[in-house]
Design a protein around this motif. Structure first.
Motif, short mmCIF file in Angstrom:
data_model
loop_
_atom_site.label_atom_id
_atom_site.label_comp_id
_atom_site.label_asym_id
_atom_site.label_seq_id
_atom_site.Cartn_x
_atom_site.Cartn_y
_atom_site.Cartn_z
N ALA A 58 -2.81 11.66 -3.62
CA ALA A 58 -2.23 12.10 -2.24
C ALA A 58 -0.93 11.36 -2.20
O ALA A 58 -0.79 11.20 -0.89
N VAL A 59 -0.43 10.83 -3.00
CA VAL A 59 0.69 9.84 -2.71
C VAL A 59 2.27 10.25 -3.12
O VAL A 59 2.22 11.13 -3.71
N ALA A 60 2.81 10.46 -1.54
CA ALA A 60 4.38 10.97 -1.68
C ALA A 60 5.21 10.01 -2.55
O ALA A 60 4.69 8.91 -2.61
N PRO A 61 6.24 10.59 -3.05
CA PRO A 61 7.14 9.53 -4.02
C PRO A 61 8.04 8.54 -2.87
O PRO A 61 9.19 9.10 -2.58
N GLU A 77 -3.05 -2.13 7.88
CA GLU A 77 -1.97 -1.15 7.93
C GLU A 77 -0.73 -1.42 6.97
O GLU A 77 -0.20 -0.46 6.48
N TYR A 78 -0.33 -2.43 7.00
CA TYR A 78 0.69 -3.08 5.91
C TYR A 78 0.34 -2.91 4.52
O TYR A 78 0.88 -2.50 3.73
N ARG A 79 -0.82 -3.28 4.03
CA ARG A 79 -1.43 -3.24 2.93
C ARG A 79 -1.45 -1.74 2.38
O ARG A 79 -1.05 -1.49 1.25
N LYS A 80 -1.81 -0.87 3.27
CA LYS A 80 -1.88 0.45 2.75
C LYS A 80 -0.18 1.08 2.72
O LYS A 80 0.05 1.87 1.71
N LEU A 81 0.48 0.70 3.33
CA LEU A 81 1.97 0.89 3.17
C LEU A 81 2.35 0.37 1.88
O LEU A 81 3.24 0.89 1.01
N LEU A 82 2.26 -0.74 1.46
CA LEU A 82 2.44 -1.29 0.08
C LEU A 82 1.80 -0.49 -0.98
O LEU A 82 2.39 -0.31 -2.07
N GLU A 83 0.52 -0.28 -0.89
CA GLU A 83 -0.30 0.51 -2.03
C GLU A 83 0.55 1.74 -1.99
O GLU A 83 0.77 2.46 -3.34
N ASP A 84 0.82 2.42 -0.96
CA ASP A 84 1.26 3.86 -1.13
C ASP A 84 2.66 3.84 -1.93
O ASP A 84 3.05 4.71 -2.68
N ALA A 85 3.36 2.85 -1.49
CA ALA A 85 4.74 2.62 -2.35
C ALA A 85 4.61 2.35 -3.70
O ALA A 85 5.27 3.15 -4.45
N LEU A 86 3.83 1.47 -4.23
CA LEU A 86 3.50 1.38 -5.70
C LEU A 86 2.81 2.47 -6.22
O LEU A 86 3.06 2.78 -7.51
N LEU A 87 1.94 3.07 -5.65
CA LEU A 87 1.16 4.12 -6.20
C LEU A 87 2.27 5.63 -6.47
O LEU A 87 2.00 5.99 -7.58
N SER A 88 3.32 5.36 -5.75
CA SER A 88 4.11 6.51 -6.02
C SER A 88 5.02 6.08 -7.39
O SER A 88 5.39 6.89 -8.05
N VAL A 89 5.33 4.64 -7.51
CA VAL A 89 6.00 4.22 -8.68
C VAL A 89 5.04 4.64 -10.01
O VAL A 89 5.48 4.81 -10.89
N ILE A 134 8.26 -5.56 -1.72
CA ILE A 134 7.22 -5.08 -1.88
C ILE A 134 6.73 -5.63 -3.61
O ILE A 134 7.30 -5.14 -4.54
N THR A 135 5.81 -6.49 -3.60
CA THR A 135 5.72 -7.42 -4.70
C THR A 135 4.08 -7.37 -5.30
O THR A 135 3.51 -7.11 -4.75
N TRP A 136 4.31 -7.69 -6.37
CA TRP A 136 3.06 -7.71 -7.32
C TRP A 136 3.08 -8.67 -8.32
O TRP A 136 4.06 -9.20 -8.59
#
Length: 314
Positions: A6-9, A103-115, A234-236
């Motif tokens: 369910a993750v947008a690009p 809230e910020y964790r979900k933002l990071l996760e969604d961004a990296l999931l799109s990648v 956004i790091t890992w």
């Protein structure tokens, strides 16, 4: 959330860069986070009031590319004031480890999931995105982030204003030698910059919605234009990166007692022994790091008396 169904690009790149160049070299990206409610000045000010003080660093933005860490001008304002007055404060600020907020964790996760999905993976773990962390930058007009390198891979997304981000090849030891990499990991991140490096840099000119991918330990410096700016790193850390970081850290400690070491990879058997010892010690002390006071003490023991340089009176 650990799948991409369910993750947008959120993050995109042209010319198949996410498949062709990642994670070996920098490239430009686009993102959909400009205007996000979590990345506005009022919400960032709220976050600054909530984070532990040792996760906030700020100083004057009027610094040199090759800034002496001992001569960085400080600002006599509290973190919330810095954010609220960023247009005129002449400041540079980073809010660290913002993933501690759900809230910020979900933002990071969604961004990296799109990648991950763009690269053909079904989850963060499949794509080797581990130890997600976020670093939120707020800078006044005409501010400089000095030459340095970071211990993570990074999708740097620009949210507000205009910024120039210049990256250099981390394999060029004429730019940053091994002992400087070690020192930057354990003392202060700033590196020595020589104007002769200019032609070797790759500059990304960023506006809202732009960004760039910064590979692990690629040195860079940043400047803002004539308006304040907001950006998010956004790091890992992959398993390989964690091993390299731990070895650099341990090698730096050994160098500090007069035992300089070969860089990671030069002596695999010794590397394995050092990793085992280092991780046994860090695992034992990990429970102590829940306390900010104890984090200050541990940093001082491991990194020296200036390890808490960004905390007033530390």
């Amino acid at each position: 959330m650990n799948t991409t169904t369910a993750v947008a690009p959120v993050i995109t790149a042209a010319n198949e860069a996410l498949r062709r160049d990642f994670p070996l070299k920098p490239f430009a990206i686009r993102h959909g986070l400009a205007g996000h409610p979590l990345l506005t000045l009022p919400r960032i000010a709220q976050l600054a009031s909530e984070l532990p003080r040792d996760l906030i660093e700020y100083n004057s933005g009027k610094v040199a590319i090759s800034q002496d860490p001992d001569a960085i001008p400080r600002l006599d304002l509290d973190p919330v004031e810095i954010v609220q007055r960023i247009e005129t404060a002449g400041a540079w600020m980073v809010l660290k480890r913002v993933e501690n907020s759900p809230e910020y964790r979900k933002l990071l996760e969604d961004a990296l999931l799109s990648v991950a999905r763009a690269r053909g993976f079904n989850s963060l773990l499949d794509a080797d995105f581990e130890q997600l962390e976020g670093f939120l930058f707020v800078s006044s007009p005409n501010s400089t982030t000095p030459f340095h390198l970071d211990s993570e891979d990074n999708f740097f997304v620009h949210i507000q204003g205009e910024k120039f981000f210049t990256i250099f090849d981390n394999t060029d030891r004429a730019i940053v030698p091994d002992d400087e990499i070690e020192r930057s990991m354990t003392k202060h991140r700033n590196l020595k910059y020589d104007e002769r490096f200019v032609a070797r840099g790759q500059e990304f000119h960023l506006f809202a919605g732009d960004g760039c991918y910064v590979p692990h330990q690629w040195p860079h410096w940043v400047r803002t234009a004539d308006c304040h700016s907001i950006s998010l790193a956004i790091t890992w850390k992959t398993r390989e990166v964690r091993c390299l970081n731990d070895l650099h850290f341990f090698n730096s400690m050994l160098r500090g007692i007069g035992l300089p070491q070969q860089p990671p990879g030069a002596q695999p058997v010794r590397d394995a022994l050092k990793l085992g010892l280092y991780r046994a010690v860090t695992t034992a002390i990990k429970p102590l790091r829940a306390s900010m006071a104890m984090r200050k003490v541990l940093r001082r023991i491991a990194l020296g008396k200036r390890a808490n340089y960004y905390l007033k009176g530390a």
